[in-house]
Design an enzyme around this catalytic site. Structure first.
Site, mmCIF file in Angstrom:
data_model
loop_
_atom_site.group_PDB
_atom_site.id
_atom_site.type_symbol
_atom_site.label_atom_id
_atom_site.label_comp_id
_atom_site.label_asym_id
_atom_site.label_seq_id
_atom_site.Cartn_x
_atom_site.Cartn_y
_atom_site.Cartn_z
ATOM 1 N N MET A 188 0.530 -28.106 30.761
ATOM 2 C CA MET A 188 1.960 -27.932 30.487
ATOM 3 C C MET A 188 2.725 -27.443 31.727
ATOM 4 S SD MET A 188 3.961 -25.634 27.638
ATOM 5 C CE MET A 188 3.020 -26.183 26.233
ATOM 6 N N LYS A 239 24.632 -42.503 30.912
ATOM 7 C CA LYS A 239 24.041 -41.974 29.661
ATOM 8 C C LYS A 239 22.752 -41.203 29.980
ATOM 9 C CE LYS A 239 21.524 -46.292 29.034
ATOM 10 N NZ LYS A 239 21.510 -47.610 28.372
ATOM 11 N N ARG A 265 20.863 -55.572 18.922
ATOM 12 C CA ARG A 265 21.095 -54.130 18.781
ATOM 13 C C ARG A 265 22.577 -53.886 18.480
ATOM 14 N NH1 ARG A 265 19.646 -50.229 23.848
ATOM 15 N NH2 ARG A 265 21.741 -50.887 24.443
ATOM 16 N N TYR A 272 -8.273 -28.890 31.406
ATOM 17 C CA TYR A 272 -8.709 -29.138 30.029
ATOM 18 C C TYR A 272 -9.554 -30.392 29.982
ATOM 19 C CZ TYR A 272 -5.137 -25.731 28.731
ATOM 20 O OH TYR A 272 -4.384 -24.606 28.623
HETATM 21 C C1 PLP Z 1 21.558 -48.535 29.487
HETATM 22 C C2 PLP Z 1 22.441 -49.701 29.498
HETATM 23 C C3 PLP Z 1 22.788 -50.325 30.701
HETATM 24 C C4 PLP Z 1 22.167 -49.940 32.042
HETATM 25 O O1 PLP Z 1 20.866 -50.515 32.115
HETATM 26 P P1 PLP Z 1 19.983 -50.424 33.460
HETATM 27 O O2 PLP Z 1 18.837 -51.311 33.171
HETATM 28 O O3 PLP Z 1 19.569 -48.997 33.606
HETATM 29 O O4 PLP Z 1 20.821 -50.895 34.584
HETATM 30 C C5 PLP Z 1 23.726 -51.339 30.669
HETATM 31 N N1 PLP Z 1 24.264 -51.741 29.498
HETATM 32 C C6 PLP Z 1 23.942 -51.181 28.310
HETATM 33 C C7 PLP Z 1 24.585 -51.665 27.061
HETATM 34 C C8 PLP Z 1 23.014 -50.154 28.273
HETATM 35 O O5 PLP Z 1 22.675 -49.615 27.095
#
Ligand code: PLP
Length: 361
Positions: A306, A37, A133, A258
């Site tokens: 930036m 992801k 969640r 800055y």
């Molecule tokens: C993002 C995620 C993971 C991976 O987590 P890491 O800590 O990066 O290994 C695993 N399971 C779910 C449901 C996630 O959302």
């Protein structure tokens, strides 16, 4: 005419990715759902998926239908798994393409059952054992299983849950493993492959389950351990780099960047062509941050802007415009940088912007 090289780039070491995947397999002794992801944590969704597609993994974990579609369009054969609850408007595409959702509510169950009337949708059941969640609470499990028995449009192929504090609270996490294992033991397993998964990176490094046969590492695959103790077994995949554009000599008392950070000595400075517009956190300003130039750690001076940062190269024997700098990578861990910036490596990696050219090795 030759095309100008990028001012800031990220070198992505794909053999390190393979090494880290092997660590995940060896450490867990289980099959791996590679979590990709967030554009593979900023490493590039397509390229990372192409490498992992050769590894015969059961799933690639993505955040939503859009990421799953990018895998489909890239011709990736490994099945996308949608981590987390789905939006109603995503479900038709998910069911039609054969991507695997995790069922987090009765509403989702009903909808996927409808969508699976001709070909049942393969789905996993999400249990909430502490993450809060989405997913069924332990006391709802019986009702959820009941509902599945009257949902011919859904083919249950797995069950999973998620760990909120595997890198922070081992007592809670141990109790979560125990709860998950006992819940799973109470589920009648359908025939065929049934995927049982709980661990993220921290979970698979630090804990053991009686029931799981699949782990879901993300960060670990990119060579960063959530716990410092396991870091040496991993190889960081991304190295963020830039180049010196100009070297200046500035007198004591002169201001830098800055907000005018005042120099306390006569200083040789080097300007690097990257800033928060590339995802190098502005919150690293004034935190004792260092960058690596020609083998020497050099302190960041003044605020991150930036497009440019200024570093102190007074103690560097030799440096010139065009010389490379490492902002993070094998010599400067992104996890240490994230701590300095008051955040976590997951956030720093996913916020490296599209302006940074990804170069694959
Ligand atoms: C993002 C995620 C993971 C991976 O987590 P890491 O800590 O990066 O290994 C695993 N399971 C779910 C449901 C996630 O959302």
């Amino acid at each position: 005419m030759t095309e100008s090289p990028p001012r800031a780039w990220a070198e992505i070491d794909l053999s390190a990715l393979q090494h880290n995947l092997q660590v995940a397999k060896d450490q867990s002794g289980q099959n791996v759902m590679a979590v990709i992801k967030g554009g593979a944590y900023g490493h590039g969704l397509k390229k990372v998926a192409q490498v992992l597609d050769r590894e015969n993994l059961p799933f690639l974990g993505v955040a939503n239908a859009g990421e799953a579609r990018r895998l489909f369009e890239a011709g990736i054969k490994t099945r996308p798994y949608i981590l987390g609850a789905t939006l109603p408007a995503e479900r038709e595409e998910i069911a039609a393409r054969g991507w695997t959702p995790c069922l987090c509510s009765f509403e989702e169950m009903e909808h996927f059952n409808q969508l699976g009337k001709t070909t049942p949708t393969e789905a996993h059941l999400a249990l909430d054992t502490g993450m809060g969640r989405g997913g069924f609470l332990p006391e709802q499990l019986g009702q959820a299983l009941e509902k599945l028995t009257t949902s011919p449009g859904i083919k249950l192929t797995g069950v999973g849950s998620h760990l909120p504090v595997a890198d922070e609270d081992s007592a809670f996490t141990r109790s979560q493993f125990e709860l998950f294992d006992s819940l799973v033991e109470s589920i009648p397993k359908p025939p065929g492959t049934f995927h049982i998964h709980l661990s993220n990176s921290a979970g698979l490094l630090g804990f053991q389950s009686r029931t799981t046969n699949l782990v879901r590492p993300g960060l670990l695959l990119y060579g960063i351990s959530p716990m410092a103790s396991y870091q040496e077994r991993l190889q960081p995949v991304m190295t963020l780099k830039s180049r010196i554009s100009v070297v200046n000599h500035l007198p004591q008392g002169h201001g830098v960047s800055y907000g005018r950070t005042i120099l306390t000595r006569d200083t040789k400075t080097a300007i690097l062509g990257l800033g928060y517009g590339d995802g190098y956190p502005r919150s690293l300003s004034g935190k004792g941050t260092q960058v690596l130039i020609n083998g020497t750690l050099c302190p960041l001076l003044g605020r991150v802007t930036m497009d440019q940062i200024i570093v102190d190269v007074t103690d560097l024997p030799s440096c010139h415009p065009g010389d490379e700098a490492e902002l993070f990578g094998p010599h400067l861990l992104v996890s240490d940088l994230a701590t300095k910036a008051g955040t976590i490596p997951w956030e720093v990696l996913t916020q490296i912007t599209p302006r940074v050219t990804r170069i694959y090795r």
